[in-house]
Design a protein around this motif. Structure first.
Motif, PDB file in Angstrom:
ATOM      1  N   ASP B 302     -48.028  37.126  37.724  1.00  0.00           N
ATOM      2  CA  ASP B 302     -47.766  38.452  37.175  1.00  0.00           C
ATOM      3  C   ASP B 302     -46.349  38.869  37.545  1.00  0.00           C
ATOM      4  O   ASP B 302     -45.848  38.542  38.619  1.00  0.00           O
ATOM      5  CB  ASP B 302     -48.784  39.452  37.743  1.00  0.00           C
ATOM      6  CG  ASP B 302     -48.861  40.737  36.922  1.00  0.00           C
ATOM      7  OD1 ASP B 302     -48.398  40.730  35.771  1.00  0.00           O
ATOM      8  OD2 ASP B 302     -49.393  41.739  37.439  1.00  0.00           O
ATOM      9  N   ASP B 348     -54.658  46.375  42.039  1.00  0.00           N
ATOM     10  CA  ASP B 348     -54.555  45.766  40.717  1.00  0.00           C
ATOM     11  C   ASP B 348     -55.780  44.866  40.481  1.00  0.00           C
ATOM     12  O   ASP B 348     -56.660  44.764  41.329  1.00  0.00           O
ATOM     13  CB  ASP B 348     -53.249  44.967  40.564  1.00  0.00           C
ATOM     14  CG  ASP B 348     -52.656  45.147  39.155  1.00  0.00           C
ATOM     15  OD1 ASP B 348     -53.437  45.150  38.191  1.00  0.00           O
ATOM     16  OD2 ASP B 348     -51.428  45.315  39.044  1.00  0.00           O
ATOM     17  N   PHE B 349     -55.817  44.203  39.327  1.00  0.00           N
ATOM     18  CA  PHE B 349     -57.045  43.475  39.005  1.00  0.00           C
ATOM     19  C   PHE B 349     -57.196  42.207  39.851  1.00  0.00           C
ATOM     20  O   PHE B 349     -58.237  41.595  39.837  1.00  0.00           O
ATOM     21  CB  PHE B 349     -57.130  43.177  37.501  1.00  0.00           C
ATOM     22  CG  PHE B 349     -56.224  42.088  37.010  1.00  0.00           C
ATOM     23  CD1 PHE B 349     -56.641  40.761  36.959  1.00  0.00           C
ATOM     24  CD2 PHE B 349     -54.932  42.386  36.555  1.00  0.00           C
ATOM     25  CE1 PHE B 349     -55.803  39.755  36.462  1.00  0.00           C
ATOM     26  CE2 PHE B 349     -54.093  41.399  36.078  1.00  0.00           C
ATOM     27  CZ  PHE B 349     -54.527  40.081  36.032  1.00  0.00           C
ATOM     28  N   TYR B 350     -56.169  41.875  40.617  1.00  0.00           N
ATOM     29  CA  TYR B 350     -56.302  40.733  41.530  1.00  0.00           C
ATOM     30  C   TYR B 350     -56.425  41.183  42.975  1.00  0.00           C
ATOM     31  O   TYR B 350     -56.153  40.413  43.899  1.00  0.00           O
ATOM     32  CB  TYR B 350     -55.166  39.731  41.322  1.00  0.00           C
ATOM     33  CG  TYR B 350     -53.817  40.333  41.001  1.00  0.00           C
ATOM     34  CD1 TYR B 350     -53.437  40.560  39.682  1.00  0.00           C
ATOM     35  CD2 TYR B 350     -52.927  40.690  42.008  1.00  0.00           C
ATOM     36  CE1 TYR B 350     -52.200  41.124  39.379  1.00  0.00           C
ATOM     37  CE2 TYR B 350     -51.684  41.255  41.714  1.00  0.00           C
ATOM     38  CZ  TYR B 350     -51.333  41.460  40.391  1.00  0.00           C
ATOM     39  OH  TYR B 350     -50.116  42.017  40.099  1.00  0.00           O
TER      40      TYR B 350
ATOM     41  N   GLN C  96     -48.908  36.829  28.445  1.00  0.00           N
ATOM     42  CA  GLN C  96     -47.608  37.159  29.008  1.00  0.00           C
ATOM     43  C   GLN C  96     -46.521  36.826  27.995  1.00  0.00           C
ATOM     44  O   GLN C  96     -46.637  35.868  27.247  1.00  0.00           O
ATOM     45  CB  GLN C  96     -47.425  36.254  30.236  1.00  0.00           C
ATOM     46  CG  GLN C  96     -46.390  36.655  31.209  1.00  0.00           C
ATOM     47  CD  GLN C  96     -46.559  35.866  32.510  1.00  0.00           C
ATOM     48  OE1 GLN C  96     -47.160  34.796  32.530  1.00  0.00           O
ATOM     49  NE2 GLN C  96     -46.020  36.386  33.596  1.00  0.00           N
ATOM     50  N   ASN C 103     -42.164  40.363  32.797  1.00  0.00           N
ATOM     51  CA  ASN C 103     -43.199  39.927  31.871  1.00  0.00           C
ATOM     52  C   ASN C 103     -44.580  40.041  32.502  1.00  0.00           C
ATOM     53  O   ASN C 103     -45.124  39.066  33.011  1.00  0.00           O
ATOM     54  CB  ASN C 103     -42.891  38.506  31.406  1.00  0.00           C
ATOM     55  CG  ASN C 103     -41.588  38.444  30.621  1.00  0.00           C
ATOM     56  OD1 ASN C 103     -41.568  38.778  29.439  1.00  0.00           O
ATOM     57  ND2 ASN C 103     -40.495  38.070  31.276  1.00  0.00           N
ATOM     58  N   ALA C 104     -45.101  41.240  32.422  1.00  0.00           N
ATOM     59  CA  ALA C 104     -46.411  41.516  33.016  1.00  0.00           C
ATOM     60  C   ALA C 104     -47.505  40.761  32.271  1.00  0.00           C
ATOM     61  O   ALA C 104     -47.419  40.540  31.051  1.00  0.00           O
ATOM     62  CB  ALA C 104     -46.689  43.004  32.967  1.00  0.00           C
ATOM     63  N   LEU C 105     -48.536  40.375  33.004  1.00  0.00           N
ATOM     64  CA  LEU C 105     -49.742  39.825  32.385  1.00  0.00           C
ATOM     65  C   LEU C 105     -50.447  40.936  31.607  1.00  0.00           C
ATOM     66  O   LEU C 105     -50.465  42.086  32.046  1.00  0.00           O
ATOM     67  CB  LEU C 105     -50.693  39.309  33.465  1.00  0.00           C
ATOM     68  CG  LEU C 105     -50.163  38.220  34.404  1.00  0.00           C
ATOM     69  CD1 LEU C 105     -51.136  38.012  35.558  1.00  0.00           C
ATOM     70  CD2 LEU C 105     -49.939  36.924  33.644  1.00  0.00           C
ATOM     71  N   ARG C 107     -53.483  42.855  31.220  1.00  0.00           N
ATOM     72  CA  ARG C 107     -54.609  43.077  32.118  1.00  0.00           C
ATOM     73  C   ARG C 107     -55.921  42.620  31.462  1.00  0.00           C
ATOM     74  O   ARG C 107     -56.003  42.580  30.217  1.00  0.00           O
ATOM     75  CB  ARG C 107     -54.687  44.564  32.468  1.00  0.00           C
ATOM     76  CG  ARG C 107     -53.808  45.049  33.613  1.00  0.00           C
ATOM     77  CD  ARG C 107     -52.486  44.449  33.734  1.00  0.00           C
ATOM     78  NE  ARG C 107     -52.009  44.503  35.113  1.00  0.00           N
ATOM     79  CZ  ARG C 107     -51.058  43.736  35.624  1.00  0.00           C
ATOM     80  NH1 ARG C 107     -50.443  42.845  34.868  1.00  0.00           N
ATOM     81  NH2 ARG C 107     -50.726  43.825  36.876  1.00  0.00           N
ATOM     82  N   PRO C 108     -56.945  42.271  32.234  1.00  0.00           N
ATOM     83  CA  PRO C 108     -58.210  41.814  31.645  1.00  0.00           C
ATOM     84  C   PRO C 108     -58.723  42.795  30.594  1.00  0.00           C
ATOM     85  O   PRO C 108     -58.766  44.002  30.837  1.00  0.00           O
ATOM     86  CB  PRO C 108     -59.156  41.756  32.863  1.00  0.00           C
ATOM     87  CG  PRO C 108     -58.256  41.510  34.038  1.00  0.00           C
ATOM     88  CD  PRO C 108     -56.988  42.247  33.713  1.00  0.00           C
ATOM     89  N   LYS C 421     -58.642  52.673  31.302  1.00  0.00           N
ATOM     90  CA  LYS C 421     -59.340  51.750  32.199  1.00  0.00           C
ATOM     91  C   LYS C 421     -60.745  52.267  32.511  1.00  0.00           C
ATOM     92  O   LYS C 421     -61.634  51.488  32.828  1.00  0.00           O
ATOM     93  CB  LYS C 421     -58.536  51.620  33.511  1.00  0.00           C
ATOM     94  CG  LYS C 421     -57.654  50.384  33.540  1.00  0.00           C
ATOM     95  CD  LYS C 421     -57.042  50.138  34.898  1.00  0.00           C
ATOM     96  CE  LYS C 421     -55.877  51.080  35.128  1.00  0.00           C
ATOM     97  NZ  LYS C 421     -55.044  50.665  36.291  1.00  0.00           N
TER      98      LYS C 421
END
Lengths: 467, 467, 467
Positions: B302, B348-350, C96, C103-105, C107-108, C421
């Motif tokens: 990320d 965060d989600f991790y 990404q 470059n953020a992932l 999110r799920p 969210k």
């Protein structure tokens, strides 16, 4: 090489001008020739240009956040190009510019205010760019007397028409009169280029800003100033101020010494006297050719991030100036070589070293300011000079009320210009005055409306003249 | 292609150097040849250059705000170019630079301080650019031993002269001695280029800053570090740290595995093991060739705006490290594949996923740090390593007091350098020391003046040697 | 000339496309041809391109901080290129990007959310770039369905696979259905170019941002909008909004007048109606060809630093809108020529002048907004329009819950997309709905989980249809 390239650029364009002028003169040798200069434009050495121009004309386009004193200084510089000869305000916008980032309208009354400011500083014309807004191309959003709507029923047109009527009333009374100043501030384009091109000691040094600080101190006191080049005759002045006179051209130091020897007051600052006209350092200790005159040696020049501040404190003999004053950017580490130390640094490893000195030289005095102080310091320093040299304001006025004078052998006109939105006051002193615009008389403590302009004629003087 | 162009640029200039060197060697084959390197200069692969240079020499021009530990790291890197061989401090300014934005004077004592810092890190010369300030051109405001004033009665000249006298006293006692380190930090120009040229995952990743964070943690503890290239022999070290080892060159992973198998401690971070020497991703899961060694798999990386922070918390077995530590920029989402999870992400989600792992590999251990943490985390992590590997400081000292050692078979010199303006303390431990500069002795808790330098000789050791 | 150069650039590339398309069509004339467009990409006039493309396809790469309503607007613009015909989501990243600064992932759940958003706005495909992450070159850190690890046991792969299964369930039910909107917002690339290239009045004017403000006001109310070009047929709309319609192309003003004459509502803003297609000012008073329609004359256009704010207050008849609203950047100084003044400026020399007007024109009404107000003003203004024109939301929902509809003669699908969210609510009104993804029914006040998506079918309508 970079400096010479700048000179070459300025000279090349000047050559082009001369080609055109000479061709014109061949057919109309009796008509004056000019070209529209642009005030503080950095690229051209206007003192060199002025020699080839019959009458100076220039385009005045301040930004919405240009200090009004900077505009005043620029007028005085344009007037100084030909040693005080009246100039032409060739261009100004009736309202809006188009090439600024944010092109604000001139607020109601401001165009009139700035037109009179030009006259007050020596303009004999008030002209506009442009009469009619163009339909296309890059300047189509530049203001005009006649807007895109095409008729005269607009705020802008009405303000222009009203100004025209007023100027018709004034007729040619003020034309040809001169501004008289006992104080001169030196401005030199080549000096500016050399400073800007220098690698070190600081990118934060802004020559125009430094000059303006000194100008502003006099401006706020309604003491008239001539902006002069480095070749000017100094004999007519009581005081010459040369901020950041980095480059000393041949013979200039001698002329300054003669001026002080004969009783003049000279003021210069840090980073002065460093190089000659070829941008070669004058060896033997800064400030080089000025060292004897100012009576100090600058051993080192510290340069700090402008957010880092030192402070200056006056010697205790200046009891009323008891606070401390910020300074920044450059810091000369100076040793007195005979000069009197009037103020010192307050911190860093050069705490206690001189920050302001005065050197007796012949019948006159030479001051040296070792750093770039906040405006308040310069205002207070100029008040000291004012006392010493008996410099009196034209009139005393509230902040934001500018007072200028133009005169000739027969007459004297005072211009009182209130840049404030709100009404303000000024004091006429012992004289009584009549306003040429509204036929009112003023004597003693007087009121001027917000954004108001008065063109005053000295009643006493007229009386004297008639006697 | 961009990476190969960088290689080509570095190699081309190196070829030019070799042409010149070979021509010189033809006539003076007995004289060593060098060229002045520039520390962390990004464009040239100095490890490759070093093979062609007889003795490393470099120009040390820190900015006023360069961390002193960054200068230390750069000295160590220059020393590492030829595996610890003493180097030359070829250039430093006696006082002022000219090409910075704001060219501050070196404060009194600082030039001496930084000169000894160079010696402490392995320099055998202290030289200046320039002897005499030039009159003209671009470097005329660069400091010199002899200022424009031309005489020796200046602060700067006196400080240089005083340093010269001191170094004469020291004579050649320290010359040829070596810095001995059990910890190595890897630095690789090609790795740096590949990171800088990468399109994604983040423009905020600064390889030099990441390396410096780890260096600084040891620097603050007075634990000496060797800066090594990726081809270095690892057998002499207890610990190898390779921050952001993005590019794994042929055979490097195997050498690291052998090092750890034999009992070494290896530390690496996020965005490591990603590509091979051709900048092609090693398929099969990050960190590629290092995956088995560190015992984790990084599923995703990320990248967030550096102003966005996550936090790391240590596992409860590290009871005293109970707070939370900021991390930012890049965040590997890793899964343990046998590694022990020492710390985890807090949000965060991790949240809860590993942020720090330790993998037993042969007789040694391999650590993986999954994000870019604040300095405090690395300081505390290095304290853990220090305990585990029994790494002892040269001396214990107050913050800002740097302690280095140089030694050979016969002698050992400690350099105690107080970068603070105020006096500070250090502790000599059980040994007593004599200062070679002022003839004083130090034992136990000792005082050093602000900006002071001591060159200590170990009395016990001398005694031991004589016995 | 600059504007024509932009046109030439767009046209040249379009010619290249056409050459390729024609060659392809020669052999596979039965297959549709497309090229991947890029949403709000500034350089190409996509309305002109669309005429040569069989089916619109585009690449959706929002930044982590792109407002979700901006993505919605871009989908609607792409759909509008061919008058509402369903389009292809040609590219999106599974997780990404690589060319952003950070470059953020995704999110799920976000990739699924944004895929359904595309469908909800008219996409008939959901495709990815890229299937497999490349090993080398500039896009190796661009996300892929199959990561560098090479297997399917990754979060990203699983999310893609799950989405694929869902879409298989939906099958082709929604394909070919259309979005129906009674509100249209005009977007024109040539208008954008002309504004961007204009020298004055302000560099702060951002056409896309201005359009987005109006779009967002409807988006927040779940009122569907068509993004249309300036040649679009207006007869199907109740309301047409043209923010900053600077350039009026031939015949456009007449079409707008006809639209309003027949009962339509037209909204435009400051800096509209200024030039014709050749970027020549329409003389006779701003807003030129729109002046009669909106019933006002803009005498001047003030431009201030965007940090300087004026305020707008509604006329007292809008009792509930009693506060004041910030506005900035550009300020038309307008005079009503028959239009009703609904709100005025609060300060500066044009305090009290109209800031919002409404003009009755034939059976319809034309609004003019004289400055660039904060979003809250536009939201409240659109609420007024909504009341007047009886525009009802598809469904009422919590902030962050987007509701769209697609339909054809037989069926109607509602998409409820919770961008929050956390779980949120929406209200189905009087109808009951069945979710095609999870087989649940919804009636009245209903809950949707965080980052949840529902594809609802209207039970009543189906019943009605069957009857």
């Amino acid at each position: 090489m970079s400096l010479d390239y700048r000179r070459f650029q300025s000279d090349s364009l000047l050559e082009t001008y001369k080609l055109e002028r000479d061709r014109i003169k061949k057919y109309t040798s009796d008509l004056p020739v000019t070209t529209n200069l642009m005030g503080l434009y950095p690229e051209l050495d206007y003192f060199k240009w002025a020699k080839e121009i019959d009458v100076i004309s220039w385009d005045n386009y301040p930004s919405i956040n240009t200090p009004i004193s900077m505009t005043a200084m620029t007028h005085d510089l344009m007037r100084g190009l030909k040693s005080g000869q009246p100039f032409m305000l060739m261009e100004q916008t009736p309202s809006q510019q188009n090439w600024q980032a944010y092109n604000a309208l001139k607020r109601p009354g401001v165009m009139r205010l700035w037109s009179y400011q030009a006259i007050a500083h020596g303009a004999d014309t008030v002209m506009f760019f442009q009469l009619r807004r163009s339909r296309g191309a890059t300047e189509k959003y530049h203001g005009a007397v006649i807007e895109h709507v095409g008729h005269e029923h607009t705020r802008v047109f009405k303000e222009c028409a009203h100004l025209g009527q007023e100027l018709q009333t004034l007729a040619d009374q003020t034309m040809g009169t001169r501004v008289k100043a006992k104080v001169a501030i030196t401005f030199d384009w080549e000096n500016r280029w050399a400073i800007d091109l220098s690698s070190g000691p600081s990118i934060a040094l802004d020559y125009v800003e430094e000059v303006h600080k000194y100008y502003q101190a006099f401006y706020r006191k309604n003491i008239p100033v001539d902006m002069i080049g480095v070749e000017a005759d100094l004999s007519q002045y009581d005081m010459v101020i040369a901020p950041v006179l980095y480059m000393i051209k041949d013979g200039h130091a001698d002329r300054l010494k003669t001026f002080v020897t004969n009783g003049g007051t000279f003021v210069t600052t840090f980073f002065s006297g460093i190089v000659n006209e070829a941008d070669l350092v004058t060896l033997g200790g800064y400030p080089g050719e000025l060292r004897e005159l100012v009576g100090i040696w600058a051993e080192e020049i510290d340069a700090l991030d402008p957010t880092v501040k030192n402070h200056i404190t006056f010697d205790k003999r200046y009891g009323k100036l008891s606070g401390k004053y910020m300074c920044s950017t450059l810091f000369d580490l100076i040793h007195s070589e005979g000069a009197d130390v009037l103020a010192t640094y307050q911190s860093d490893f050069y705490a206690g070293m001189p920050a302001l000195t005065r050197n007796q030289f012949g019948k006159g005095q030479a001051y040296y300011i070792a750093s770039s102080p906040e405006q308040r310091f310069i205002d207070d320093f100029v008040a000291i000079l004012q006392d010493e040299k008996q410099l009196t304001p034209i009139l005393v006025s509230d902040p934001g009320v500018e007072v200028c004078a133009r005169e000739d052998a027969d007459q004297r006109f005072l211009f009182v210009i209130n840049h404030n939105k709100e009404q303000a006051h000024f004091h006429t002193g012992e004289h009584g005055y009549a306003d040429l615009l509204n036929d009112q008389s003023y004597h003693g403590l007087s009121r001027i409306e917000g954004r108001g302009v008065l063109v005053l004629k000295d009643k006493n003087r007229e009386t004297e003249e008639r006697q």
